[in-house]
Write a protein that holds these residues in place. Structure first.
Motif, PDB file in Angstrom:
ATOM      1  N   ARG A  76      13.270 -26.349  18.078  1.00  0.00           N
ATOM      2  CA  ARG A  76      14.140 -26.627  19.240  1.00  0.00           C
ATOM      3  C   ARG A  76      13.396 -26.462  20.565  1.00  0.00           C
ATOM      4  NH1 ARG A  76      16.017 -27.488  23.347  1.00  0.00           N
ATOM      5  NH2 ARG A  76      18.134 -27.192  24.171  1.00  0.00           N
ATOM      6  N   THR A  95      18.431 -20.486  32.581  1.00  0.00           N
ATOM      7  CA  THR A  95      17.714 -19.240  32.264  1.00  0.00           C
ATOM      8  C   THR A  95      17.261 -19.232  30.806  1.00  0.00           C
ATOM      9  OG1 THR A  95      19.094 -18.122  33.893  1.00  0.00           O
ATOM     10  CG2 THR A  95      17.839 -16.719  32.406  1.00  0.00           C
ATOM     11  N   GLU A 123      28.569  -9.616  35.415  1.00  0.00           N
ATOM     12  CA  GLU A 123      29.143  -9.463  34.072  1.00  0.00           C
ATOM     13  C   GLU A 123      28.073  -9.736  32.998  1.00  0.00           C
ATOM     14  OE1 GLU A 123      31.705 -12.811  33.589  1.00  0.00           O
ATOM     15  OE2 GLU A 123      31.771 -12.608  31.405  1.00  0.00           O
ATOM     16  N   GLY A 148      23.131 -20.101  33.151  1.00  0.00           N
ATOM     17  CA  GLY A 148      22.805 -19.630  31.802  1.00  0.00           C
ATOM     18  C   GLY A 148      21.877 -20.598  31.084  1.00  0.00           C
ATOM     19  N   ARG A 149      22.219 -21.883  31.118  1.00  0.00           N
ATOM     20  CA  ARG A 149      21.377 -22.886  30.427  1.00  0.00           C
ATOM     21  C   ARG A 149      19.961 -22.897  31.008  1.00  0.00           C
ATOM     22  NH1 ARG A 149      26.355 -25.600  29.748  1.00  0.00           N
ATOM     23  NH2 ARG A 149      26.381 -26.346  31.889  1.00  0.00           N
ATOM     24  N   GLU A 195      27.561 -21.324  33.814  1.00  0.00           N
ATOM     25  CA  GLU A 195      27.035 -22.061  32.652  1.00  0.00           C
ATOM     26  C   GLU A 195      25.702 -22.728  32.996  1.00  0.00           C
ATOM     27  OE1 GLU A 195      30.290 -22.072  33.518  1.00  0.00           O
ATOM     28  OE2 GLU A 195      30.861 -20.820  31.798  1.00  0.00           O
ATOM     29  N   LYS A 255      30.867 -18.528  20.693  1.00  0.00           N
ATOM     30  CA  LYS A 255      30.142 -19.775  20.378  1.00  0.00           C
ATOM     31  C   LYS A 255      29.484 -19.671  19.008  1.00  0.00           C
ATOM     32  CE  LYS A 255      29.000 -20.477  25.165  1.00  0.00           C
ATOM     33  NZ  LYS A 255      28.487 -21.429  26.052  1.00  0.00           N
ATOM     34  N   VAL A 282      13.999 -22.209  15.626  1.00  0.00           N
ATOM     35  CA  VAL A 282      13.786 -22.023  17.061  1.00  0.00           C
ATOM     36  C   VAL A 282      12.517 -22.730  17.565  1.00  0.00           C
ATOM     37  CG1 VAL A 282      12.548 -19.779  17.072  1.00  0.00           C
ATOM     38  CG2 VAL A 282      14.136 -20.353  18.910  1.00  0.00           C
ATOM     39  N   TYR A 296      19.954 -10.340  37.219  1.00  0.00           N
ATOM     40  CA  TYR A 296      20.561 -11.633  36.871  1.00  0.00           C
ATOM     41  C   TYR A 296      21.778 -11.862  37.767  1.00  0.00           C
ATOM     42  CZ  TYR A 296      22.053 -15.481  33.872  1.00  0.00           C
ATOM     43  OH  TYR A 296      22.395 -16.718  33.393  1.00  0.00           O
ATOM     44  N   CYS A 334      15.822 -15.395  20.177  1.00  0.00           N
ATOM     45  CA  CYS A 334      16.853 -16.184  19.494  1.00  0.00           C
ATOM     46  C   CYS A 334      17.991 -15.257  19.065  1.00  0.00           C
ATOM     47  CB  CYS A 334      16.226 -16.879  18.279  1.00  0.00           C
ATOM     48  SG  CYS A 334      17.409 -17.889  17.393  1.00  0.00           S
ATOM     49  N   HIS A 367      20.014 -14.151  22.094  1.00  0.00           N
ATOM     50  CA  HIS A 367      20.809 -15.298  22.570  1.00  0.00           C
ATOM     51  C   HIS A 367      22.036 -15.455  21.654  1.00  0.00           C
ATOM     52  CE1 HIS A 367      20.606 -19.742  24.205  1.00  0.00           C
ATOM     53  NE2 HIS A 367      21.835 -19.256  24.250  1.00  0.00           N
ATOM     54  N   HIS A 415      26.217  -7.003  30.460  1.00  0.00           N
ATOM     55  CA  HIS A 415      26.257  -7.201  29.009  1.00  0.00           C
ATOM     56  C   HIS A 415      24.837  -7.257  28.440  1.00  0.00           C
ATOM     57  CE1 HIS A 415      26.972  -9.917  25.349  1.00  0.00           C
ATOM     58  NE2 HIS A 415      27.273  -8.692  25.017  1.00  0.00           N
ATOM     59  N   ASN A 461      25.879 -15.546  22.417  1.00  0.00           N
ATOM     60  CA  ASN A 461      26.712 -16.642  21.897  1.00  0.00           C
ATOM     61  C   ASN A 461      27.964 -16.094  21.208  1.00  0.00           C
ATOM     62  OD1 ASN A 461      24.932 -18.624  22.706  1.00  0.00           O
ATOM     63  ND2 ASN A 461      23.944 -18.877  20.719  1.00  0.00           N
TER      64      ASN A 461
HETATM   65  P1  FAD Z   1      23.408 -22.027  26.128  1.00  0.00           P
HETATM   66  O1  FAD Z   1      23.919 -20.805  25.443  1.00  0.00           O
HETATM   67  O2  FAD Z   1      23.075 -21.901  27.584  1.00  0.00           O
HETATM   68  O3  FAD Z   1      22.104 -22.506  25.348  1.00  0.00           O
HETATM   69  C1  FAD Z   1      21.317 -23.586  25.816  1.00  0.00           C
HETATM   70  C2  FAD Z   1      20.734 -24.288  24.607  1.00  0.00           C
HETATM   71  O4  FAD Z   1      19.962 -23.355  23.869  1.00  0.00           O
HETATM   72  C3  FAD Z   1      21.784 -24.781  23.610  1.00  0.00           C
HETATM   73  O5  FAD Z   1      22.191 -26.069  23.938  1.00  0.00           O
HETATM   74  C4  FAD Z   1      21.057 -24.727  22.288  1.00  0.00           C
HETATM   75  O6  FAD Z   1      20.338 -25.931  22.046  1.00  0.00           O
HETATM   76  C5  FAD Z   1      20.041 -23.617  22.477  1.00  0.00           C
HETATM   77  N1  FAD Z   1      20.436 -22.379  21.830  1.00  0.00           N
HETATM   78  C6  FAD Z   1      21.667 -21.843  21.659  1.00  0.00           C
HETATM   79  N2  FAD Z   1      21.594 -20.658  21.058  1.00  0.00           N
HETATM   80  C7  FAD Z   1      20.279 -20.435  20.831  1.00  0.00           C
HETATM   81  C8  FAD Z   1      19.563 -19.379  20.230  1.00  0.00           C
HETATM   82  N3  FAD Z   1      20.170 -18.304  19.725  1.00  0.00           N
HETATM   83  N4  FAD Z   1      18.220 -19.475  20.152  1.00  0.00           N
HETATM   84  C9  FAD Z   1      17.579 -20.546  20.630  1.00  0.00           C
HETATM   85  N5  FAD Z   1      18.193 -21.585  21.206  1.00  0.00           N
HETATM   86  C10 FAD Z   1      19.540 -21.524  21.313  1.00  0.00           C
HETATM   87  N6  FAD Z   1      27.897 -16.218  30.129  1.00  0.00           N
HETATM   88  C11 FAD Z   1      29.064 -15.556  30.151  1.00  0.00           C
HETATM   89  O7  FAD Z   1      30.118 -16.178  30.338  1.00  0.00           O
HETATM   90  N7  FAD Z   1      29.115 -14.186  29.966  1.00  0.00           N
HETATM   91  C12 FAD Z   1      28.001 -13.441  29.751  1.00  0.00           C
HETATM   92  O8  FAD Z   1      28.067 -12.210  29.592  1.00  0.00           O
HETATM   93  C13 FAD Z   1      26.739 -14.120  29.746  1.00  0.00           C
HETATM   94  N8  FAD Z   1      25.585 -13.437  29.587  1.00  0.00           N
HETATM   95  C14 FAD Z   1      24.393 -14.093  29.679  1.00  0.00           C
HETATM   96  C15 FAD Z   1      23.206 -13.360  29.600  1.00  0.00           C
HETATM   97  C16 FAD Z   1      21.992 -14.003  29.751  1.00  0.00           C
HETATM   98  C17 FAD Z   1      20.701 -13.198  29.721  1.00  0.00           C
HETATM   99  C18 FAD Z   1      21.943 -15.395  29.965  1.00  0.00           C
HETATM  100  C19 FAD Z   1      20.619 -16.077  30.145  1.00  0.00           C
HETATM  101  C20 FAD Z   1      23.111 -16.125  30.025  1.00  0.00           C
HETATM  102  C21 FAD Z   1      24.342 -15.499  29.877  1.00  0.00           C
HETATM  103  N9  FAD Z   1      25.536 -16.212  29.943  1.00  0.00           N
HETATM  104  C22 FAD Z   1      26.730 -15.548  29.935  1.00  0.00           C
HETATM  105  C23 FAD Z   1      25.533 -17.698  29.974  1.00  0.00           C
HETATM  106  C24 FAD Z   1      25.718 -18.238  28.526  1.00  0.00           C
HETATM  107  O9  FAD Z   1      24.847 -17.595  27.610  1.00  0.00           O
HETATM  108  C25 FAD Z   1      25.442 -19.748  28.430  1.00  0.00           C
HETATM  109  O10 FAD Z   1      24.179 -20.030  28.984  1.00  0.00           O
HETATM  110  C26 FAD Z   1      26.468 -20.632  29.108  1.00  0.00           C
HETATM  111  O11 FAD Z   1      27.758 -20.297  28.642  1.00  0.00           O
HETATM  112  C27 FAD Z   1      26.194 -22.130  28.790  1.00  0.00           C
HETATM  113  O12 FAD Z   1      26.238 -22.267  27.375  1.00  0.00           O
HETATM  114  P2  FAD Z   1      25.820 -23.539  26.552  1.00  0.00           P
HETATM  115  O13 FAD Z   1      26.790 -23.632  25.422  1.00  0.00           O
HETATM  116  O14 FAD Z   1      25.645 -24.728  27.413  1.00  0.00           O
HETATM  117  O15 FAD Z   1      24.382 -23.229  25.906  1.00  0.00           O
END
Ligand code: FAD
Length: 195
Positions: free
Chosen positions: A166, A78, A116, A75-76, A72, A155, A163, A112, A143, A146, A120, A150
């Motif tokens: 934000r 990145t 997994e 992911g955040r 997590e 999510k 976007v 990355y 967006c 992402h 994806h 989500n």
């Molecule tokens: P995040 O999804 O990390 O988002 C961070 C912030 O971005 C949010 O708080 C919100 O303010 C903003 N945000 C949310 N959605 C959007 C959007 N669509 N456009 C703009 N801003 C937005 N995790 C897994 O478990 N499995 C996977 O297969 C997986 N694949 C990933 C692939 C990539 C390329 C990346 C970068 C990450 C991946 N992750 C994956 C991690 C996952 O996407 C989240 O980053 C992690 O679960 C933390 O989520 P979070 O709810 O804190 O917010």
């Protein structure tokens, strides 16, 4: 060496290490008074507009000081990098910038450090190839992808019309945070890439 002596030595080391940790934490918290404008800055702009390596107490509290990085966290971080890049991506990108951003996504889908996620993301890129013809195109494409991630994680999706609100550009003086090759560098770049 007797067991007792070893135990004493270990305890002494433990004490010294705790002491160093406490003093360092105090030193960092005391030596870094946030600048007057810090309250309105996001942690990201605060970091970018002041010297690297200086931590604000509020940032220090939010960040873990130790322990492994989670999927997590990664992911955040990145997504923050990618959306900030998109926010600074020019209205009229050069040919090289369009190429670079596509390569960056392709590399991300291979390198990355979460297999997994990378697997994806590679599928997502095949289904939705990178669109990087302009700032709007790239930030909305990002967006959208992402949101694909989500959704796959159950999510909520993010409203892409918001976007830009934000994710803003970094605030740096003298355009020091402009993307390499942007605006004033276009002419030089164009000459370079014609070669
Ligand atoms: P995040 O999804 O990390 O988002 C961070 C912030 O971005 C949010 O708080 C919100 O303010 C903003 N945000 C949310 N959605 C959007 C959007 N669509 N456009 C703009 N801003 C937005 N995790 C897994 O478990 N499995 C996977 O297969 C997986 N694949 C990933 C692939 C990539 C390329 C990346 C970068 C990450 C991946 N992750 C994956 C991690 C996952 O996407 C989240 O980053 C992690 O679960 C933390 O989520 P979070 O709810 O804190 O917010």
């Amino acid at each position: 060496m007797s067991e007792n002596l070893v135990q004493h030595l270990l305890q002494a080391f433990d004490g010294i290490s705790r002491c160093i940790q406490t003093q360092l934490t105090r030193f960092i918290l005391r030596s870094d008074q946030p600048p007057a404008s810090a309250h309105k800055d996001s942690p990201l702009t605060s970091l970018s507009s002041h010297s690297v390596g200086v931590f604000h107490p509020e940032i220090l509290q939010k960040q873990k000081t130790s322990g492994p990085t989670t999927k997590e966290d990664l992911g955040r971080a990145t997504w923050t990098f990618l959306h900030t890049l998109a926010a600074q991506y020019p209205e009229k990108p050069t040919r090289q910038q369009k190429k670079d951003v596509k390569e960056l996504m392709a590399i991300l889908s291979r390198m990355y450090p979460c297999k997994e996620c990378a697997d994806h993301f590679r599928e997502v890129l095949i289904a939705t190839p990178v669109q990087a013809g302009s700032h709007e195109e790239f930030s909305h494409w990002l967006c959208h992808v992402h949101n694909v991630v989500n959704r796959s994680l159950g999510k909520l999706t993010f409203p892409c019309e918001r976007v830009d609100a934000r994710w803003g550009k970094l605030e740096c003086e003298h355009r020091a945070c402009d993307l390499q090759g942007s605006a004033s560098m276009d002419v030089t770049d164009a000459a370079h890439y014609r070669r």
